[in-house]
Motif scaffolding. Sequence first.
Motif, PDB file in Angstrom:
ATOM      1  N   GLU A 291       1.087  -1.037  -0.022  1.00  0.00           N
ATOM      2  CA  GLU A 291       0.082   0.517   0.414  1.00  0.00           C
ATOM      3  C   GLU A 291       1.045   1.275   0.536  1.00  0.00           C
ATOM      4  O   GLU A 291       2.133   0.581   0.772  1.00  0.00           O
ATOM      5  CB  GLU A 291      -1.217  -0.082   0.911  1.00  0.00           C
TER       6      GLU A 291
ATOM      7  N   PHE B 134      -6.831  -5.522  -5.619  1.00  0.00           N
ATOM      8  CA  PHE B 134      -6.567  -5.182  -4.440  1.00  0.00           C
ATOM      9  C   PHE B 134      -8.597  -4.830  -4.637  1.00  0.00           C
ATOM     10  O   PHE B 134      -8.810  -5.375  -3.293  1.00  0.00           O
ATOM     11  CB  PHE B 134      -6.355  -3.702  -4.403  1.00  0.00           C
TER      12      PHE B 134
ATOM     13  N   SER C  22       0.610   0.756   6.989  1.00  0.00           N
ATOM     14  CA  SER C  22       0.490   1.674   6.958  1.00  0.00           C
ATOM     15  C   SER C  22       1.193   3.313   6.815  1.00  0.00           C
ATOM     16  O   SER C  22       0.771   3.760   5.771  1.00  0.00           O
ATOM     17  CB  SER C  22      -1.528   2.372   7.477  1.00  0.00           C
TER      18      SER C  22
END
Lengths: 483, 300
Positions: A37, B185, A454
Amino acid sequence: MKKVVIEPVTRVEGHGKVTIHLNDEGQVDDAFFHIVEFRGFDRFIQGHPYWEADTLVQRLCGICPVSHHLAASKAIDQLVGIDPGDLSPTAEKLRRLLHYAQMFQSHALHFFYLAAPDLLFGLDAPAEQRNVVGVATADRETARKGILMRIFGQEVIQAIAGRKIHGVAAVPGGVHKTFHPHERDRFLKGSDDLPNIDTMIEWSKEMVDYIKDYHEKNHDWLDSFAYYPSGHMGLVTDEGALELYDGKLRAVDAEGKITLPDIENDRYADYFREGVEKWIYMKFPYIKSLGRDKGWNRVGPLARLNVADKITTPLAQKEFEVFKMLTEGKPNNATMHSHWARLIEVLHCAELMKELLDDETILGNDLIRKGTPRNEGIGIIEAPRGTLTHHYQVDDNGKIEKCNLIVSTTHNNEPMNRAVRWVANKIFEENQTITEPMLNQIEVAIRAYDPCLSCATHAMGQMPLHVELYDSSNQLIDERFKH
Amino acid sequence: MENRENLLNTIWEYQMAHGHLDQHFFEEASKRFGISEVEIEGVASFYHFFHQKPQGKHVIYVNNSIVSEIKGYDRIIEAFERETGARLGSTDPTGTFSLYSTSCIGLSDHEPAALIDFHPFTHLTGMKVKKIVQEIKAGSTSADLADEVPSNQRLRPASDKAIFFREHVPGKSLSRLFDVTPDAFIGMLKEFRKKCKVLVSAGECAIWGGVPAMRNTVPLEECLEEAYLNSVTTDEGEDKVPYQEDLPKLLDKVYGNHELVKIDHHIPGCPPSADVIWKSVANILWDEDQPLLCDEVKFD
């Protein structure tokens, strides 16, 4: 050529995945921990006024927003001309209390919710059991204490910052709210629904005893699992003691030789560089003079205890001495000992919270100081997961022009990848068939670093600016640029 | 009693039909809406397009914007006064034309511009004004004579830059999304949708992107360059950004969950308070009816 994929990696903050590349003989060619991410805070914060930064950037994380809030605030203090030493005693102590509460609750969360299932049930336990519900079923009392310890930390945070997550306590040059005697008494004396601070210290002590006992019985795998030499980094006081809120940066190598000699925070950029790899959105920080291959460091509880000479609170100091005896005073390079170090810090934070709660200064009303505005501010603190750096440059109107965030887990990027490679090699050396518990071992190694993915990937990804294609013999066969 | 929200529409209708708002209107409207006459008068006098005195058959508003001033507003007013016989701010003796100035009518890229009976007339010159007024006197309607305002001359940023003006074709943004995204995703989210009876977005990031959605205002290249190539601690000579098959590509922008799959409930807040989460779960799971009070639901 075969590829094993573990996705998603569970019981860590954020999203990660592991790939293991095997050659034709079934041996590990290479293993990667991908952080999948990415967000981009350092760019989109530009153009915003500096006083928005500490509120915005704490949204990097829902687990330790306080750490980001405080690191940013330390940097922003400098933008209004206030160095860490210029804060009013009340403001500094309230910030410290907030920080210790954060450390306390975050470590409790990690130990009881994320790590305990591995320790209680072992590496081969079925997946259904490996969670906090499994812990509660097996050991109700431990789970209850864990939950209450976390609540205690959260309640202190709420009392100072207004709420448990994404509260606001610090303002440029100080804090914005006094701490009320009612609020303090609840933590000193306890209430119907909340044990007092002395109970917290007692329970923390129990947890350290628990892990010592656990180590006694399980040192075979705890000492060796994902063991590898590395550098370690953390903040220390002028006297070389463990420091969490404001101190000098020290790093040592695997043998304990100093590699970063207690430098001032504002010189961090002279000492650090960050490498980029194609297969991960997270960067690889390292000490410039040692280079990319040798200059990387572990950060977090284990690293902090490795760089510190002592701990300022008595109970934690005693445990620190026991912990140091394991390695005869040398740095401890055993990944799984992070859990032990973490619990010593829990005890330290509980003691520090008691010191501050007993200190009348925190009830004072001298909250904010002002100085001559500057254009640059650098805040470094020890977040639960390790050294956290916030760096802002602003123009004369206070608009942010540049922002650099080196988040704790970023420093642990290389260490986590080493740990993954270590485990992957071991698994496939011992056995050619792959079982679910084996793959769990890889997660166990990652989890010891309590990574917050994150946070760490506040820095951006995708959009192939430069694409390189390698064949199995690692020859570059194609290359494209996209603008 | 009629809903007071309809008052403005009613004023418009009456003025369109009768040319102006008279005492009779205020009395009737007062009864219809249950609002005092003086309050209705207050509304009517607030907007300069409403008139309480009889107006000419055709009402002219000339735009007095700064662009219009530069491009000959004074001459246009003079021309209208000459051709219609009305002085600025009044009606001509025959009751045919009323002439007013007005602030912005959204035609500043076509100045000098005017509205006649609310139809647009653009790029006015003395000659053009003369012709328009003569034709209206000869019986043409202002609707027939009005200029068409070409919409392609309005500023429209390129579609990849536009936020507010982006053309909305339902489903289009999604189709683009599937081009740039590996299943890694969105696949997970779709999997959730497939397997879950009830799917809830909890927190602002899940609902609309939250603070990370601030990235949507910056081109992705710039973000990349800043993070990997231009940061304070970037390696000298660094020239790569992460890109590899095992690394899922990022979406072109930050999306809210409901833009990708159907979401049944949204729990707002950054973060939502524990009470709100608990009550929401109780309401959904056990069909309870616990009210979510206003001061519990925080959006910050």
